[in-house]
Enzyme design. Sequence first.
Site, short mmCIF file in Angstrom:
data_model
loop_
_atom_site.label_atom_id
_atom_site.label_comp_id
_atom_site.label_asym_id
_atom_site.label_seq_id
_atom_site.Cartn_x
_atom_site.Cartn_y
_atom_site.Cartn_z
CE LYS A 21 48.66 74.33 81.51
NZ LYS A 21 50.03 74.82 81.73
CG ASN A 22 49.26 78.67 80.98
OD1 ASN A 22 49.57 77.67 81.63
ND2 ASN A 22 49.50 78.77 79.68
NE ARG A 90 58.86 78.62 81.89
CZ ARG A 90 60.15 78.92 81.81
NH1 ARG A 90 61.05 78.09 82.30
NH2 ARG A 90 60.56 80.03 81.25
CB CYS A 114 54.87 71.05 79.50
SG CYS A 114 53.71 69.74 79.21
NE ARG A 119 58.54 76.60 78.54
CZ ARG A 119 57.35 76.16 78.94
NH1 ARG A 119 57.09 74.89 78.93
NH2 ARG A 119 56.42 77.01 79.35
N PRO A 120 64.22 78.66 79.02
CG PRO A 120 65.02 80.22 77.46
CD PRO A 120 64.20 78.97 77.58
CB ILE A 121 64.24 81.71 83.94
CG1 ILE A 121 65.47 81.10 84.63
CG2 ILE A 121 63.08 80.76 84.00
CD1 ILE A 121 65.32 81.05 86.15
CG ASP A 122 67.44 84.35 78.89
OD1 ASP A 122 66.53 83.51 78.80
OD2 ASP A 122 67.72 85.14 77.96
CG ASP A 306 50.25 76.94 75.27
OD1 ASP A 306 51.45 76.73 75.04
OD2 ASP A 306 49.86 77.48 76.32
C1 UD1 Z 1 53.86 80.56 79.07
C2 UD1 Z 1 52.85 79.45 79.22
C3 UD1 Z 1 52.98 78.45 78.10
C4 UD1 Z 1 52.93 79.15 76.74
C5 UD1 Z 1 53.92 80.30 76.69
C6 UD1 Z 1 53.81 81.14 75.41
C7 UD1 Z 1 52.55 79.25 81.64
C8 UD1 Z 1 52.76 78.45 82.87
N1 UD1 Z 1 53.07 78.78 80.50
O1 UD1 Z 1 55.15 79.96 79.19
O2 UD1 Z 1 51.90 77.52 78.23
O3 UD1 Z 1 53.25 78.22 75.75
O4 UD1 Z 1 53.71 81.19 77.80
O5 UD1 Z 1 52.50 81.60 75.25
O6 UD1 Z 1 51.86 80.26 81.63
N2 UD1 Z 1 62.17 82.94 76.56
C9 UD1 Z 1 63.50 83.27 76.66
N3 UD1 Z 1 63.98 83.63 77.90
C10 UD1 Z 1 63.18 83.69 78.99
C11 UD1 Z 1 61.81 83.37 78.87
C12 UD1 Z 1 61.33 83.00 77.63
O7 UD1 Z 1 64.24 83.21 75.69
O8 UD1 Z 1 63.67 84.05 80.07
C13 UD1 Z 1 61.63 82.55 75.23
C14 UD1 Z 1 61.07 81.14 75.21
O9 UD1 Z 1 62.07 80.18 74.97
C15 UD1 Z 1 60.08 81.25 74.07
C16 UD1 Z 1 59.54 82.68 74.21
O10 UD1 Z 1 60.51 83.38 74.96
O11 UD1 Z 1 60.72 81.13 72.83
C17 UD1 Z 1 58.20 82.79 74.89
O12 UD1 Z 1 58.25 82.11 76.13
P1 UD1 Z 1 57.37 82.59 77.37
O13 UD1 Z 1 56.29 83.48 76.90
O14 UD1 Z 1 58.27 83.09 78.43
O15 UD1 Z 1 56.75 81.24 77.87
P2 UD1 Z 1 56.44 80.83 79.36
O16 UD1 Z 1 56.12 82.03 80.16
O17 UD1 Z 1 57.51 79.92 79.83
#
Ligand code: UD1
Length: 417
Positions: A21-22, A90, A114, A119-122, A306
Site C-alpha cells: 500500500k505505502n 496520508r 489514518c 501527523r505533522p508535515i513540518d 504499523d
Molecule cells: C509512513 C507510512 C505509515 C508509517 C510511517 C512510519 C505512508 C502513506 N504512511 O507515514 O504507514 O506508519 O511511515 O513507518 O507511507 N514526523 C514529524 N514531522 C514530519 C513528518 C513526520 O515530526 O514532518 C514524525 C512523525 O510524527 C513520526 C515520525 O516522524 O513520529 C515518523 O513519521 P513518518 O515516517 O513521516 O510517517 P509517514 O511518512 O507519515
Amino acid sequence: MILKVAKTTNINGTIRISGSKNSSLALICASLLSKEEVVLNNVPDIEDIKKIIEILRSIGSNIKYENNTLTIQNRKISYKVNSELVRQIRGSSYLIGALLARCKKVEISEPGGCNFCDRPIDLHLYAANLLGYVVKNTSPLIIKKGNVTSNTIIFPKKSVGATINTIFMASNIDGITTIINPSLEPEVLDVCKLLKKMSIEISIEENKILINGVKKLTKIISYPIVHEVIPDRIEAGSYLLLASSFPNSKIEIQNVNSSHLTNVLILLKSLGAKIIKTPDSIKLESPQTLKNTNLIISEYPYFPTDLQQILSSTLLFSQSKSVIEDRVFPKRLSHLNELKKLGAKIYLENEQIIIEPSILSSSIVEAKDLRCAMALVIAAAHAEGVTLIEKGEYLLRGYENPLSKMKRLGVNVDIIY
Ligand code: UD1
C-alpha cells in the site's frame, strides 16, 4: 460496515500477499514527474489506492486500473489540488514533492491520513525551504518556486514521507542534493528504483541519499516506464501475527520478500514460532504457548510501528506479561480502549504498552483506524461468543480482500452489513 467475528480455534492455510500500500501510494505520485506512460504492476485493490487515483484524475491524470495494473499518463497536470480526498489519506502528502518537481508550485489542503495521532508535515516543509521553495503555511498550503537550488538536508529525525518528498523535489533540481538521516524503508527504496528508471541518478550510502537531479526531467524521458510494486510487508506481518496468536497454527504466505521482514521474523522466533523461508514465501508454525517479549519499535530495519497495534493483540495470548514501546508513533493507542471492552489486560505505563495474558469475551467494539481494525479482528477471534466490530470498513483501506484471506486461514469472520 459491521464485522461479525466468532470464536476461532484453528488457523491453517496458504494466502498470497498483495503489493505494498505505502509503496503504491508513493509510486503513483512519482508518476507525476514524467509525461510518459508509467505502468505499475502489483498495485493492491484497496480504498486508499482508489482515493489517490481519484485525486490524480482530478488534477488531469489519465489512469487505467485493471487486474492490479495501473497505467498512468500525466500529460497536462494542474498544480492545484482541490479534492476533498486529500484530507482522507496520508499518501496524498506525496503530491507536495511530486507537484513541485513537475510544476514548480503546489496548492493543496493539508494531507490527512489514518487518524491514529497527529501527523505533522513540518519536516517536508523544512526540506522544501532548504531547496529554495517559498512556503505559505496557509489553508490551502501554497508552495512556490523561489531561488531553487540543490542542497544538503539534514533531518533531525527519520521520516518516510519527508524523505520521499525531498527525493521528488530534488529530482529535477540541477546538481546533487544530499539527504542526511533519511528513512531507508523498503518503500523508500522502491520509489528510488522507479525514479532511476526515469533517468534520475540516486545513490544510497550509509544514512545518506544522494540525488543528482535533472532540470528537464519530463523532456528527456522517451521510453515506457514499467515497475513492479514490492510485496506489502505490513500485510504479511499482520497475517503472521494473526497465526502466531493461535496455538499450533500452520500457514504459508506467498509473494513476500522475507528480507523486508527480518526483525518481524526475529521477534516471531523469539515468541516460539518456527519459520521457514523460501525466496518468495514464508511458512510459520506457531507454538502451543506463545512466549512474551520486551520490544522497542523504531524506524526500519527495527520492528515496524504499523504492526504495533496488531502485535499488542497477539501478545494478549502469550504466557506472561509483555512490554512494547513505540518510539515512532508513541500515541498510536486507539486500540487500547477497544481491546479492554473485550476484557484485555492492556494499559499504558510511562509511554510503554503493558500487555498481560488475558481471557477475552465478546462485546461490541469500534475500529478506530486501519491497524486497529486488524488488531480487533485478531482479539475478537479469540473471544468467547460473537463480537461485533463497527467501522470494519477501515480494513479495506489497507488490506486487499481481507475477509476472504482471513476466512481461507480459518478465521470466523463475516460482514453483517
Ligand atoms: C509512513 C507510512 C505509515 C508509517 C510511517 C512510519 C505512508 C502513506 N504512511 O507515514 O504507514 O506508519 O511511515 O513507518 O507511507 N514526523 C514529524 N514531522 C514530519 C513528518 C513526520 O515530526 O514532518 C514524525 C512523525 O510524527 C513520526 C515520525 O516522524 O513520529 C515518523 O513519521 P513518518 O515516517 O513521516 O510517517 P509517514 O511518512 O507519515
